[in-house]
Each structure stands twice: as structure tokens, then as C-alpha cells.
Design a protein around this motif. Structure first.
Motif, mmCIF file in Angstrom:
data_model
loop_
_atom_site.group_PDB
_atom_site.id
_atom_site.type_symbol
_atom_site.label_atom_id
_atom_site.label_comp_id
_atom_site.label_asym_id
_atom_site.label_seq_id
_atom_site.Cartn_x
_atom_site.Cartn_y
_atom_site.Cartn_z
ATOM 1 N N UNK A 229 0.807 -1.219 0.000
ATOM 2 C CA UNK A 229 0.000 0.000 0.000
ATOM 3 C C UNK A 229 0.841 1.270 0.000
ATOM 4 N N UNK A 230 2.105 1.158 0.367
ATOM 5 C CA UNK A 230 2.998 2.328 0.366
ATOM 6 C C UNK A 230 3.900 2.353 -0.858
ATOM 7 N N UNK A 231 3.639 1.466 -1.824
ATOM 8 C CA UNK A 231 4.441 1.447 -3.044
ATOM 9 C C UNK A 231 5.850 0.926 -2.782
ATOM 10 N N UNK A 232 6.807 1.448 -3.529
ATOM 11 C CA UNK A 232 8.194 0.971 -3.409
ATOM 12 C C UNK A 232 8.955 1.674 -2.288
ATOM 13 N N UNK A 233 8.360 2.661 -1.642
ATOM 14 C CA UNK A 233 9.052 3.384 -0.572
ATOM 15 C C UNK A 233 9.078 2.550 0.709
ATOM 16 N N UNK A 234 9.928 2.956 1.619
ATOM 17 C CA UNK A 234 10.113 2.186 2.841
ATOM 18 C C UNK A 234 8.961 2.386 3.815
#
Length: 577
Positions: A229-234
Motif C-alpha cells: 500500500x505504500x508502493x516501493x518506498x520504505x
């Protein structure tokens, strides 16, 4: 240069056809032929004697690392990346690898130094003789869970490559493992040494091909979002959840030391090769393991657009696509061969280690030992049932829950080795024989139970989302903190129940474990000094296995009073090193 050593089977003494025919007084005990045959038995419940440890450090390390051929790492890495995105997956995999490497160092060292497996090490590292029965089940669970996962991956390859239905494939993947495992280290060392170069070449080939033909894919990989749900970010939740799955592999060190116990004694002449073998084949397995997880995440990204995210974590799909980049006409056959080879290499280790663990467990509960070979069939049978039940579909859930229990156990053992011993809260050596141990030691056993009792509810969201995500770390830190606390509170008195009072010293004139053999007063077989204890009930020396199986003595040799750490420097108690 490869090297193998043959250990010829030893024929059982005449009349050795029963499991045991006598257990008290001066009555003798005989074992069946499977138990008497050292090549089959592999000293599954004992100290590995110097006379049997004839392999070089290179052969032992290569055999141990041969089991790291498993492709579950690719599936785990792919699943973590698909669930949590690139950045969270990379941090999670690397964080777990650091924890596994650091905890693996002391366990590998002590196992190789004292020539004992994970169960015997656990007994002396704060758990007690019966306290480690629970950890035997934990470890056995690790072996059959991963046997089932690896077997499922092999069956997927048989389905895709040879059109063998999964249900039949699960059975075939189980049966093919049995012959090699029955003959233990003798057979497995040969297989692992000779297949390792082929496996390494095939494993790295797709990555080299992609780097040459389409190097931009590696940069694009950093933007892979998967289902996160937060995409490729940490995401800190993603990091914790991913690390929890990866940390389920922490018990792999147990399989590594099942081989490292066969290391030759460390001497000034072999010190460098000895340390290189112990570090590379012990904690060093996770370097290759983490690399494979990252590789699996990358290959899942590469094929997600073609096969969909639901199948992108299947290693057979990863390698079909990978081999197509340079060998398209034979990609399917090559991928099928590679997966089968990889899974055979690891599942012989899973089945072997499981047989050791079940042997230890049942010998203490039933006072019977029909031989390690019997428990191979039990372990493989449980794994087969899990495969038929579709365990691969619940990969993350199964491993996430398991990691809480496994890491509490490993954390308690490591704390005893790296904290309690240097602080003189526990003996400086490892004692594994029933004759010298309390049944339960609250130091390690208690630390593991408390840590598990807190981390498991945390995994089931008792402490919110972050508690669930980081429940394995809760287990680790609690176990490592509670072990020295309990050792201090109990003054270390539950480690040793009685001193070693055999006249023959444990250590030879060369400072290494004594190779002098003594005759067991119960089974009349000869064993090296570290495996022997004095038995007042039988009025003579007794081997560790006969001692374990005796049900009539009722531990009469033990006074019931603890021997504190202050007394543990007595010469009679010193081991090599």
C-alpha cells in the motif's frame, strides 16, 4: 580439488537384533542393526568421536553449504517484495541477515569445538536434559516445514516441466530423498561436493544474462511496488513484517551444525582452514541466503508482468523466464533440472536433520532408540502431509508465526554462550550427558518460554500492528535479556547436577578431547572418553546413549544439589579448548 572419505558400515555384534533387552543392574543392552551401523546412525544422539571425524574442513564445509541450494529463499524474497515493495523488502532481508549471522557465530563455534549437534548444545546451554525436548520439536518442525516448502517447489517444477500432477509430484519428491539420507554424512558429502559447481553456475546464469542484455532492469527494480500500500518506498511496518518472515530461517544454523559437528579438532596446523570452514558453513550460509532472497525479489519483479503477482514468487517460473534470456529452446528443461537438483540438495539436509531431532526427542520420552533411520520416515511423512495440504499457499503466515518460537530458542542459547559464559554465570564448557545435567534449567528454558509467551500474542496483534510486525525482535531481545537475569538469580546452580568423576581425563596431553576409548558397562561397546560417564547404578562407565535410555536408575547418580559456577574450573570438568 574435491575430497571424500568413505566410512564403511560396521556390522552389528552377534545378537544385536532388539532395540534394548536389558536396562538395569548388570544386565546388558543390545541395539538393532540400524543403530549399530555407524554409517546409518551417524552418532545421532552422541558426541561425534574423533575416529569418525575423518573429513577435511573443506569437505565438511562444502557438504554443509550444499544444503543452501534450496530455492525457498527465492520464494521468500519474492513474497516479501510482492507484499512490501522494494525498499521495505531490502531493509527487511538485510536486517534479518545481520541477526542470523551474528547469532550463528557462537552456535557454530561451540558445536564444531565440542563435536555435538544442536540438541546436545541446547541441553548444556541453559535448557537441561529434558528442557531441550521442547526445542527438539521446534527444530524438527523447522525441518519438516521447510521440507514441505522445498518439496512443493520441486513438485511445481515437475508439474510445469513434466506435467506430473502436484499430488503425485509431492509423493515423488518425498520418496527420491530417502535413499541418500539413510546413509547419512557418508553419502551426502559425496553428492553435495560433486553437484555444487553445476548448481552454482545455473543459479547465477540468469542474473549474468540479464546484466548483459538488459542492465536497465536492475535500476527499474528499485521502483517495484508489488502489492504494498505504500508502493516501493520504505515502510516500518513492511520492514518488520518482511524481517519476521526472513527470520524464520534462523533455525537453519541447526542444520549447519549437524554437519559442523564432524569438523576435525582445531590444531595450530589447521587453524586457518578450520575457522574458514566454521564461519563460512556456519553463520556464512546467510550471506548466500540473503543474496538468494534479493535475487528472488528481483526475478519476481522481472516476471510479474508476464505471470502475475500470484505466481511471481514461484522459483520454477523465475528460472524459466531467466533461462529464456540465453537458452530459450531448452529453458523449460533446464529450469526443471535446476529446480529438482536444488531441492534434492536441500531436502536431504532437511530429512537428515529432522531424523536427528526426532531421535533426540523420542529417546528421552520413550527410553527407546530404534535408530535414526526410523525417524527419517516420520519426518518425511509429516512433510508430505503438509505438502498435500497446500502449505506453500500460506508461506508468509506459516513462517511469520514460526519465527517467533524459533528465535526465542536461538536467542536463549546465544545469550548463554556470549553473555553468561564470559560473565561466569554458566560453565565455560558444554555438558550434554544426562548423568551430569538437571532435567530442567530455568535459565534458557525459562527465558525461551517467557519470550515466546510475549511474542506470540504480539504476532496475533495483541499489541497492535507494530507489535505484530516486530514480534520476532521482541522474542529475541527478551530471550537474550532474561537468560543472564535468570542465571544470576539462580546463581547458575541448575547447569551441572554432578561432577565428572571418571578417572580417565577428558582432555589428552595435546589439549584436545581424549580419543581414549572406554567400554560401556551396559552395552559392552567402546566409546571415546567425552561420550562416557561414571554410573553408580551400573557400577561402571556408561555411554551417553545407554544413560539416556535407562529408565530404572531414576537418576540415582545425582545428588539434587547444584554445583555453582565457582566450582566449574575443577580439572575434572574441563573440556578441550
Amino acid at each position: 580439488m574435491t575430497e571424500t572419505v568413505d566410512n564403511e558400515p560396521q556390522t552389528a555384534p552377534a545378537g544385536a537384533t532388539g532395540i534394548d533387552t536389558g536396562t538395569s543392574g548388570t544386565t546388558g543392552r543390545t541395539y538393532n542393526r540400524w543403530t549399530q551401523n555407524d554409517t546409518l546412525e551417524d552418532y545421532s544422539l552422541r558426541y561425534a568421536p574423533k575416529s569418525f571425524r575423518r573429513w577435511s574442513p573443506y569437505v565438511v564445509a562444502t557438504t554443509a553449504l550444499g544444503g543452501i541450494a534450496y530455492l525457498a529463499d527465492f520464494a521468500i524474497g519474492g513474497s516479501i517484495a510482492i507484499s512490501n515493495g522494494f525498499s521495505s523488502a531490502m531493509v527487511a532481508i538485510l536486517a534479518a541477515a545481520v541477526v542470523i549471522f551474528l547469532t550463528g557465530i557462537p552456535i557454530s563455534y561451540y558445536s564444531a569445538k565440542y563435536s555435538i549437534d544442536m540438541d546436545l548444545l541446547t541441553r548444556g546451554a541453559g535448557f537441561g536434559y529434558l528442557g531441550s525436548t521442547l526445542t527438539s520439536v521446534i527444530y524438527a518442525s523447522f525441518t519438516f516445514i521447510f521440507f514441505a516448502l522445498e518439496g512443493s517447489i520441486m513438485a511445481q517444477a515437475l508439474d510445469v516441466g513434466l506435467h506430473i500432477p502436484l499430488a503425485l509430484g509431492y509423493l515423488l519428491c518425498s520418496l527420491v530423498i530417502l535413499p541418500m539420507v539413510i546413509y547419512g554424512m557418508t553419502a551426502m558429502s559425496k553428492m553435495q561436493v560433486w553437484t555444487q559447481p553445476v548448481w552454482l553456475v545455473l543459479m547465477v546464469a540468469p542474473f549474468v544474462s540479464i546484466a548483459i542484455q538488459d542492465p536497465g532492469k536492475y535500476a527499474k527494480f528499485a521502483h517495484f511496488a508489488g502489492n504494498s500500500p505504500t508502493g516501493s518506498s520504505i515502510s516500518m511496518l513492511g520492514v518488520g513484517a518482511g524481517a519476521g518472515v526472513a527470520l524464520s530461517l534462523i533455525a537453519q544454523v541447526g542444520e549447519q551444525v549437524d554437519y559442523l559437528r564432524f569438523m576435525p579438532d582445531k590444531t595450530p596446523e589447521n587453524a586457518k582452514s578450520w575457522w574458514a570452514a566454521v564461519l563460512s558453513a556456519g553463520p556464512g550460509w546467510v550471506v548466500l541466503g540473503a543474496s538468494k532472497q534479493i535475487g528472488g525479489a528481483f526475478l519476481a519483479f522481472c516476471i510479474a508482468g508476464g505471470v502475475g503477482l500470484s505466481k511471481a514468487n514461484e522459483p520454477i517460473q523465475m528460472y524459466i523466464s531467466g533461462f529464456k534470456t540465453f537458452a530459450a529452446p531448452v529453458a523449460l528443461g533446464l529450469a526443471t533440472f535446476f529446480v529438482i537438483l536444488s531441492q534434492i540438495k536441500i531436502n536431504v539436509t532437511n530429512a537428515y536433520s529432522g531424523s536427528l531431532s526426532w531421535s533426540n526427542f523420542f529417546s528421552r520420552l520413550t527410553h527407546r532408540h530404534p535408530g535414526r533411520v526410523v525417524y527419517i520416515f516420520l519426518n518425511v511423512g509429516i512433510a508430505l502431509a503438509l505438502m498435500e495440504g497446500g502449505v506453500f499457499g500460506f508461506l508468509n503466515t506459516v513462517l511469520g508465526f514460526y519465527s517467533n518460537v524459533a528465535i526465542a530458542w536461538i536467542g536463549a542459547v546465544v545469550a548463554d554462550l556470549v553473555i553468561n559464559k564470559p560473565l561466569k554465570l554458566s560453565p565455560s564448557f558444554i555438558e550434554f550427558k544426562r548423568a551430569h545435567l538437571y532435567n530442567f534449567n530455568p535459565v534458557g528454558f525459562g527465558a525461551m518460554l517467557v519470550a515466546s509467551a510475549v511474542s506470540i500474542p504480539a504476532y496475533f496483534e495483541a499489541f497492535g500492528d507494530y507489535g505484530k510486525a516486530y514480534s520476532p525482535f521482541i522474542a529475541l531481545f527478551l530471550a537474550m535479556a532474561l537468560s543472564p537475569l535468570f542465571a544470576w538469580l539462580t546463581k547458575g546452580k541448575y547447569y551441572i547436577a554432578r561432577l565428572d568423576d571418571l578417572d580417565e581425563p577428558l582432555v589428552g596431553a595435546d589439549g584436545l578431547p581424549s580419543a581414549v576409548t572406554l567400554t560401556c558397562s551396559v552395552c559392552s561397546d567402546a566409546f571415546e572418553r567425552p561420550d562416557m560417564a561414571h554410573c553408580p547404578f551400573h557400577e561402571g562407565a556408561i555411554c551417553s546413549l545407554c544413560c539416556s535410555l535407562d529408565k530404572d536408575c531414576h537418576d540415582t547418580c545425582k545428588s539434587g544439589k547444584g554445583v555453582g559456577p565457582v566450582d566449574l574450573s575443577m580439572p575434572a570438568m574441563r573440556s578441550a579448548g
